[in-house]
Every structure is written in structure tokens, then in C-alpha cells.
Design a protein around this motif. Structure first.
Motif, PDB file in Angstrom:
ATOM      1  N   ALA A  79      29.386  39.013  63.786  1.00  0.00           N
ATOM      2  CA  ALA A  79      28.416  37.934  63.658  1.00  0.00           C
ATOM      3  C   ALA A  79      27.116  38.252  64.392  1.00  0.00           C
ATOM      4  CB  ALA A  79      29.007  36.636  64.202  1.00  0.00           C
ATOM      5  N   LEU A  80      27.023  39.375  65.058  1.00  0.00           N
ATOM      6  CA  LEU A  80      25.827  39.755  65.795  1.00  0.00           C
ATOM      7  C   LEU A  80      24.785  40.301  64.825  1.00  0.00           C
ATOM      8  CD1 LEU A  80      24.808  39.985  68.751  1.00  0.00           C
ATOM      9  CD2 LEU A  80      25.634  42.325  68.738  1.00  0.00           C
ATOM     10  N   ARG A  81      23.590  39.700  64.850  1.00  0.00           N
ATOM     11  CA  ARG A  81      22.521  40.149  63.961  1.00  0.00           C
ATOM     12  C   ARG A  81      21.170  39.756  64.537  1.00  0.00           C
ATOM     13  NH1 ARG A  81      24.490  35.426  61.851  1.00  0.00           N
ATOM     14  NH2 ARG A  81      22.981  33.930  61.052  1.00  0.00           N
ATOM     15  N   ILE A  82      20.114  40.347  63.969  1.00  0.00           N
ATOM     16  CA  ILE A  82      18.746  40.011  64.349  1.00  0.00           C
ATOM     17  C   ILE A  82      18.046  39.489  63.112  1.00  0.00           C
ATOM     18  CG2 ILE A  82      16.509  40.906  65.131  1.00  0.00           C
ATOM     19  CD1 ILE A  82      18.058  42.957  66.798  1.00  0.00           C
ATOM     20  N   GLU A  83      17.380  38.347  63.255  1.00  0.00           N
ATOM     21  CA  GLU A  83      16.614  37.775  62.154  1.00  0.00           C
ATOM     22  C   GLU A  83      15.180  37.587  62.606  1.00  0.00           C
ATOM     23  OE1 GLU A  83      18.252  34.349  60.262  1.00  0.00           O
ATOM     24  OE2 GLU A  83      20.252  35.235  60.130  1.00  0.00           O
ATOM     25  N   ARG A  84      14.265  37.986  61.755  1.00  0.00           N
ATOM     26  CA  ARG A  84      12.838  37.852  62.058  1.00  0.00           C
ATOM     27  C   ARG A  84      12.335  36.527  61.499  1.00  0.00           C
ATOM     28  NH1 ARG A  84       8.082  41.627  59.693  1.00  0.00           N
ATOM     29  NH2 ARG A  84       6.415  40.789  60.961  1.00  0.00           N
ATOM     30  N   SER A  85      11.486  35.858  62.247  1.00  0.00           N
ATOM     31  CA  SER A  85      10.913  34.596  61.769  1.00  0.00           C
ATOM     32  C   SER A  85       9.984  34.865  60.600  1.00  0.00           C
ATOM     33  CB  SER A  85      10.156  33.887  62.899  1.00  0.00           C
ATOM     34  OG  SER A  85       9.029  34.658  63.275  1.00  0.00           O
ATOM     35  N   ALA A  89       6.279  36.565  64.252  1.00  0.00           N
ATOM     36  CA  ALA A  89       5.911  36.519  65.665  1.00  0.00           C
ATOM     37  C   ALA A  89       7.130  36.478  66.580  1.00  0.00           C
ATOM     38  CB  ALA A  89       5.022  35.316  65.940  1.00  0.00           C
ATOM     39  N   THR A  90       8.261  36.051  66.052  1.00  0.00           N
ATOM     40  CA  THR A  90       9.462  35.956  66.870  1.00  0.00           C
ATOM     41  C   THR A  90      10.663  36.528  66.130  1.00  0.00           C
ATOM     42  OG1 THR A  90       9.939  33.720  66.064  1.00  0.00           O
ATOM     43  CG2 THR A  90       8.665  33.895  68.116  1.00  0.00           C
ATOM     44  N   TYR A  91      11.684  36.809  66.908  1.00  0.00           N
ATOM     45  CA  TYR A  91      12.949  37.306  66.378  1.00  0.00           C
ATOM     46  C   TYR A  91      14.068  36.473  66.986  1.00  0.00           C
ATOM     47  CZ  TYR A  91      10.353  41.428  64.944  1.00  0.00           C
ATOM     48  OH  TYR A  91       9.449  42.277  64.355  1.00  0.00           O
ATOM     49  N   HIS A  92      15.176  36.372  66.267  1.00  0.00           N
ATOM     50  CA  HIS A  92      16.348  35.667  66.776  1.00  0.00           C
ATOM     51  C   HIS A  92      17.494  36.647  66.867  1.00  0.00           C
ATOM     52  CE1 HIS A  92      14.583  31.658  66.332  1.00  0.00           C
ATOM     53  NE2 HIS A  92      14.004  32.155  65.257  1.00  0.00           N
ATOM     54  N   LEU A  93      18.091  36.728  68.039  1.00  0.00           N
ATOM     55  CA  LEU A  93      19.334  37.474  68.216  1.00  0.00           C
ATOM     56  C   LEU A  93      20.435  36.449  68.009  1.00  0.00           C
ATOM     57  CD1 LEU A  93      20.963  39.985  69.047  1.00  0.00           C
ATOM     58  CD2 LEU A  93      20.681  39.260  71.413  1.00  0.00           C
ATOM     59  N   VAL A  94      21.223  36.654  66.970  1.00  0.00           N
ATOM     60  CA  VAL A  94      22.274  35.699  66.622  1.00  0.00           C
ATOM     61  C   VAL A  94      23.606  36.309  66.990  1.00  0.00           C
ATOM     62  CG1 VAL A  94      23.282  34.319  64.771  1.00  0.00           C
ATOM     63  CG2 VAL A  94      20.843  34.904  64.693  1.00  0.00           C
ATOM     64  N   ALA A  95      24.341  35.609  67.829  1.00  0.00           N
ATOM     65  CA  ALA A  95      25.677  36.039  68.244  1.00  0.00           C
ATOM     66  C   ALA A  95      26.611  34.861  68.004  1.00  0.00           C
ATOM     67  CB  ALA A  95      25.692  36.463  69.707  1.00  0.00           C
ATOM     68  N   GLY A  96      27.295  34.883  66.863  1.00  0.00           N
ATOM     69  CA  GLY A  96      28.147  33.757  66.503  1.00  0.00           C
ATOM     70  C   GLY A  96      27.291  32.530  66.281  1.00  0.00           C
ATOM     71  N   SER A  97      27.520  31.479  67.064  1.00  0.00           N
ATOM     72  CA  SER A  97      26.734  30.251  66.918  1.00  0.00           C
ATOM     73  C   SER A  97      25.543  30.208  67.878  1.00  0.00           C
ATOM     74  CB  SER A  97      27.631  29.031  67.149  1.00  0.00           C
ATOM     75  OG  SER A  97      28.151  29.059  68.461  1.00  0.00           O
ATOM     76  N   ASP A  98      25.389  31.230  68.723  1.00  0.00           N
ATOM     77  CA  ASP A  98      24.254  31.290  69.652  1.00  0.00           C
ATOM     78  C   ASP A  98      23.058  31.962  68.987  1.00  0.00           C
ATOM     79  OD1 ASP A  98      25.300  30.113  72.003  1.00  0.00           O
ATOM     80  OD2 ASP A  98      26.406  31.952  72.450  1.00  0.00           O
ATOM     81  N   TRP A  99      21.928  31.268  68.992  1.00  0.00           N
ATOM     82  CA  TRP A  99      20.671  31.809  68.471  1.00  0.00           C
ATOM     83  C   TRP A  99      19.720  31.913  69.649  1.00  0.00           C
ATOM     84  CZ3 TRP A  99      18.766  32.164  63.160  1.00  0.00           C
ATOM     85  CH2 TRP A  99      19.784  32.034  62.218  1.00  0.00           C
ATOM     86  N   ASP A 141      24.525  33.229  78.566  1.00  0.00           N
ATOM     87  CA  ASP A 141      25.114  32.665  77.347  1.00  0.00           C
ATOM     88  C   ASP A 141      25.893  33.679  76.524  1.00  0.00           C
ATOM     89  OD1 ASP A 141      24.001  30.280  78.104  1.00  0.00           O
ATOM     90  OD2 ASP A 141      22.417  30.282  76.578  1.00  0.00           O
ATOM     91  N   LEU A 142      25.491  34.942  76.551  1.00  0.00           N
ATOM     92  CA  LEU A 142      26.194  35.963  75.777  1.00  0.00           C
ATOM     93  C   LEU A 142      27.234  36.713  76.612  1.00  0.00           C
ATOM     94  CD1 LEU A 142      23.394  37.441  73.501  1.00  0.00           C
ATOM     95  CD2 LEU A 142      24.900  35.489  73.112  1.00  0.00           C
ATOM     96  N   GLY A 143      27.464  36.250  77.835  1.00  0.00           N
ATOM     97  CA  GLY A 143      28.509  36.840  78.665  1.00  0.00           C
ATOM     98  C   GLY A 143      28.182  38.223  79.197  1.00  0.00           C
ATOM     99  N   LEU A 144      26.896  38.534  79.317  1.00  0.00           N
ATOM    100  CA  LEU A 144      26.509  39.848  79.827  1.00  0.00           C
ATOM    101  C   LEU A 144      26.694  39.958  81.335  1.00  0.00           C
ATOM    102  CD1 LEU A 144      23.309  40.309  77.657  1.00  0.00           C
ATOM    103  CD2 LEU A 144      25.486  41.490  77.379  1.00  0.00           C
ATOM    104  N   ASP A 145      27.004  38.833  81.982  1.00  0.00           N
ATOM    105  CA  ASP A 145      27.225  38.845  83.425  1.00  0.00           C
ATOM    106  C   ASP A 145      28.651  39.253  83.788  1.00  0.00           C
ATOM    107  OD1 ASP A 145      28.159  36.484  82.249  1.00  0.00           O
ATOM    108  OD2 ASP A 145      27.944  35.335  84.099  1.00  0.00           O
TER     109      ASP A 145
END
Length: 168
Positions: A79-85, A89-99, A141-145
Motif C-alpha cells: 500500500a506504500l506509494r507516492i502521489e503527486r498533486s 507543488a506537493t506530493y503525498h506519501l501514502v502508507a495504508g490509510s496514512d497520507w 506515524d509511520l513507525g520509523l521510531d
């Protein structure tokens, strides 16, 4: 001993530019504040050029349409993807339900890290450090910690796949 003649590089070609010659001639006449201002403007312009390159790559990837899904087992984080607006001008990193929204400048910084040519573990460490410093919300939010670097590796792979180097 004669030296071998090297092919002209971009830097050599740029020194022949009339604008560059004029700028170099003016530099000794400027005070420290003027030189510092020009340096800052040059850095901003270089950064903007890089963002434009990333946008062009993103446009080419989007125009090429969806990529075929490789055969075999699916990645654990499909479910990990990148979407451009729409305005680019902006991009969204989508990880499951997190944008998570990123500016083009932030995305350029992440792409630079992912293309550094270092080992996957070092790239993942640098991405985690960048998120911890610049985007604490994403870091948490993405658990990188946590102790695993799996998500950071997935993000690095996604960045390289979404913004492939020129000619690659």
C-alpha cells in the motif's frame, strides 16, 4: 611531461558563458553582504532546478501509465506509494490509510538521500534521521521510531522507483 587533455566538462563549458564572465568580473567589487546574497540566491536557484527535474521525471512516469506488477511474492508494504498533486507543488506519501503531504523541496531532499549510492542500511538510517529532524509527524506515524528499518528501506526503494535517475 605532457598532460593528457581532458574532455570539456559542464563546468568548463559554463566558464565560457558571457553571463558567468560578467559575474566573475563583478565579484571583486562586491562587499561580503553582496557576495553572501548572491551565494544564497545561487543555492535557491540550484534547488529549484532540481525540483523542476523531479517534476519532469514525475510527469514522464505518470505519462507512461501504470507499471506492470512483477510476478512473484508481493512486497509486505504494497500500500506504500507516492502521489503527486494536480498542481505538482506537493506530493503525498501514502502508507495504508496514512497520507503524508510533502512539498516538492522536501521530496527532492528525500530523493537525494535515496540516490546517494550508499548501502541500503545507511540510506535507511539517513532517511530516518531526516524524518526525525524535519518531519517528526511522519517519523512517528509511520513507525520509523522503532528498531526496524524495514519501512525506511521500503520508502527508499519507492523513491528510487518513482523518481528514477535520468537515463535509468
Amino acid at each position: 611531461m605532457p598532460t593528457a587533455k581532458r574532455p570539456a566538462s559542464k563546468k568548463t563549458a559554463a566558464t565560457k558563458s558571457p553571463a558567468l564572465k560578467e559575474l566573475l568580473a563583478l565579484l571583486p567589487e562586491l562587499d561580503e553582504e553582496g557576495v553572501a546574497f548572491l551565494l544564497e540566491q545561487a543555492k535557491v536557484h540550484r534547488y529549484n532546478m532540481e525540483v523542476e527535474k523531479l517534476n519532469a521525471i514525475s510527469d514522464r512516469v505518470a505519462a507512461a501509465g501504470p507499471r506492470p506488477t512483477p510476478a512473484g511474492p508481493k512486497p509486505t508494504n504494497s500500500a506504500l506509494r507516492i502521489e503527486r498533486s494536480a498542481d505538482g507543488a506537493t506530493y503525498h506519501l501514502v502508507a495504508g490509510s496514512d497520507w503524508k503531504m510533502f512539498t516538492a523541496e522536501e521530496m527532492a531532499a528525500l530523493v537525494r538521500i535515496s540516490r546517494s549510492g550508499e548501502a541500503d542500511e545507511e540510506i535507511s538510517r539517513r532517511l530516518r534521521a531526516w524524518f526525525a529532524r524535519e518531519r517528526r509527524d511522519v517519523f512517528l506515524d509511520l513507525g520509523l521510531d522503532g528498531p526496524s528499518i524495514g519501512m525506511a528501506k521500503d520508502i527508499a526503494r519507492l523513491l528510487v522507483a518513482t523518481f528514477p535517475p535520468r537515463g535509468g
